[in-house]
Write an enzyme that holds these catalytic residues in place. Structure first.
Site, short mmCIF file in Angstrom:
data_model
loop_
_atom_site.label_atom_id
_atom_site.label_comp_id
_atom_site.label_asym_id
_atom_site.label_seq_id
_atom_site.Cartn_x
_atom_site.Cartn_y
_atom_site.Cartn_z
N TYR A 31 0.95 -1.23 -0.11
CA TYR A 31 0.04 0.22 0.36
C TYR A 31 0.48 1.37 0.30
O TYR A 31 1.86 0.98 0.14
CB TYR A 31 -0.81 -0.12 1.73
CG TYR A 31 -0.68 0.53 2.65
CD1 TYR A 31 0.33 -0.43 3.56
CD2 TYR A 31 -0.57 2.01 3.08
CE1 TYR A 31 0.91 0.46 4.21
CE2 TYR A 31 -0.22 2.09 3.88
CZ TYR A 31 1.15 1.27 4.95
OH TYR A 31 1.57 1.08 6.39
N LYS A 150 6.67 -2.12 2.42
CA LYS A 150 4.79 -1.55 2.68
C LYS A 150 4.26 -2.46 3.04
O LYS A 150 3.02 -1.99 1.54
CB LYS A 150 5.16 -0.72 2.14
CG LYS A 150 3.93 0.83 3.03
CD LYS A 150 4.58 2.30 2.34
CE LYS A 150 3.16 3.00 3.38
NZ LYS A 150 3.30 3.46 4.38
N GLU A 183 12.86 3.17 14.20
CA GLU A 183 11.15 3.88 13.73
C GLU A 183 10.93 3.79 14.76
O GLU A 183 10.31 3.46 15.75
CB GLU A 183 10.95 3.12 11.88
CG GLU A 183 10.37 2.59 11.94
CD GLU A 183 9.69 2.11 10.61
OE1 GLU A 183 10.05 2.86 9.71
OE2 GLU A 183 9.75 0.92 10.32
N LEU A 207 11.21 1.42 7.40
CA LEU A 207 10.18 1.80 6.16
C LEU A 207 11.19 3.15 5.43
O LEU A 207 11.88 3.76 5.65
CB LEU A 207 8.98 2.28 6.47
CG LEU A 207 7.97 1.98 4.20
CD1 LEU A 207 8.29 0.81 4.19
CD2 LEU A 207 7.15 3.18 4.80
N1 PMP Z 1 7.43 4.13 9.05
C1 PMP Z 1 6.49 3.96 8.70
C2 PMP Z 1 6.12 2.04 9.39
C3 PMP Z 1 5.45 3.61 8.18
O1 PMP Z 1 3.89 2.83 8.40
C4 PMP Z 1 5.61 4.87 7.62
C5 PMP Z 1 4.35 5.89 6.88
N2 PMP Z 1 2.79 5.80 8.11
C6 PMP Z 1 6.41 5.65 7.83
C7 PMP Z 1 7.43 5.05 8.59
C8 PMP Z 1 6.92 7.51 7.47
O2 PMP Z 1 6.32 7.10 5.46
P1 PMP Z 1 6.45 8.09 4.84
O3 PMP Z 1 7.37 9.54 4.80
O4 PMP Z 1 6.66 7.78 3.42
O5 PMP Z 1 4.85 8.58 4.76
#
Ligand code: PMP
Length: 287
Positions: A31, A150, A183, A207
């Site tokens: 997603y 993701k 994270e 991610l």
């Molecule tokens: N880490 C995780 C586990 C996430 O699910 C997300 C997105 N919500 C992010 C980091 C941030 O990614 P992005 O900046 O692409 O939204």
């Protein structure tokens, strides 16, 4: 709102999929969430590229090209009055619907493609006295070892998010068995020490956030704030001057408390404000 499902546009509440869809049975899907502010997207191309890479990494054979995705998503935003609203678009591609429940990847099954839009907030003010600050809890990272994908299988993330939520916090910062920051359950993480922004390296433990990418690229291009990508110990997190999280919906958000203890002096810091200004100036032009 108007949703997209397998080639058709329809009201969201009328969208239907089979309970045999592998997204439902196995969380077998990829997603994305992409923000659009008054019709202008942030990071659209890297979001689409990350999704295409993720689909390839799990061998979901979705034929849409990056250009076709861009047309579809811009069209869905337009159909939902995106020109005068702030909308997030959720994009979900599952492996599709098989005739039975069987773990192996089925042959000749069309992926299920589902997209819908939802309202997102105005960006926060670039003002450390006025911005909303978050508090977080912490936990050992008990998700899987493929956090760079993701995947729609988010139960590990959901359980960690709930740990934060249930204790009155809005996120849960995660650390690995070596006591190093990875994270948050739905965000990337950063510390600031002596004016330097430090964030964990991009590997299978996190991610590859698009907001993270735009933050690093815009800070490097600007040149006034130093950025390091390296391992960060939890001791460094607890003794940091500032701690931030980032995501497409939160942009760069300051953290003022971890496990009930203040970060730095307990107030949003000056490096957050400087970095958020640089990010805000760059976000629509980053490709
Ligand atoms: N880490 C995780 C586990 C996430 O699910 C997300 C997105 N919500 C992010 C980091 C941030 O990614 P992005 O900046 O692409 O939204």
């Amino acid at each position: 709102s108007i949703a997209y499902l397998n080639g058709e546009y329809l009201p969201l509440e009328e969208a239907r999929i089979s309970p045999l869809d592998r997204g439902f049975l196995f969380g077998d899907g990829i997603y994305e969430v992409i923000p659009y502010y008054n019709g202008k997207s942030v990071g659209l191309v890297p979001h689409i590229e990350r999704m295409i890479d993720g689909l390839a990494s799990v061998e979901i054979k979705c034929k849409k090209s990056a250009d076709e995705w861009k047309v579809l998503l811009d069209d869905l935003i337009a159909r939902n009055e995106g020109a005068t609203n702030n909308l997030g678009v959720y994009v979900h591609v599952s492996r599709g619907t098989d005739v039975k429940r069987f773990h192996a990847y089925p042959e000749n099954v069309e992926p299920t493609i589902f997209c819908f839009t939802f309202a997102i907030k105005d960006p926060e003010p670039v003002d450390r006295e006025k911005v909303h600050a978050y508090t977080v809890t912490t936990s050992e990272d008990l998700r899987w070892k493929r956090c760079h994908i993701k995947s729609t299988a988010l139960l590990g993330n959901v359980m960690h998010f709930q740990q934060g939520h249930a204790s009155g916090n809005s996120e849960c910062l995660l650390y690995n068995a070596n006591n190093e920051l990875t994270e948050g359950s739905s965000v990337n993480a950063y510390i600031v020490k002596d004016g330097v922004v430090i964030t964990p390296i991009q590997d299978n433990q996190i991610l590859p956030g698009i907001t993270r990418r735009i933050i690093i690229d815009s800070l490097v291009a600007d040149g006034s704030i130093k950025v390091e990508e390296r391992n960060v110990t939890m001791d460094e997190v607890y003794s940091a001057d500032e701690v931030w999280i980032s995501s497409s919906s939160k942009e760069i958000a300051p953290i003022t408390q971890i496990d009930g203890k203040p970060v730095g002096n307990g107030k949003v810091g000056p490096v957050w404000e400087a970095a958020f200004r640089i990010y805000t100036d760059a976000k629509f032009t980053h490709s």
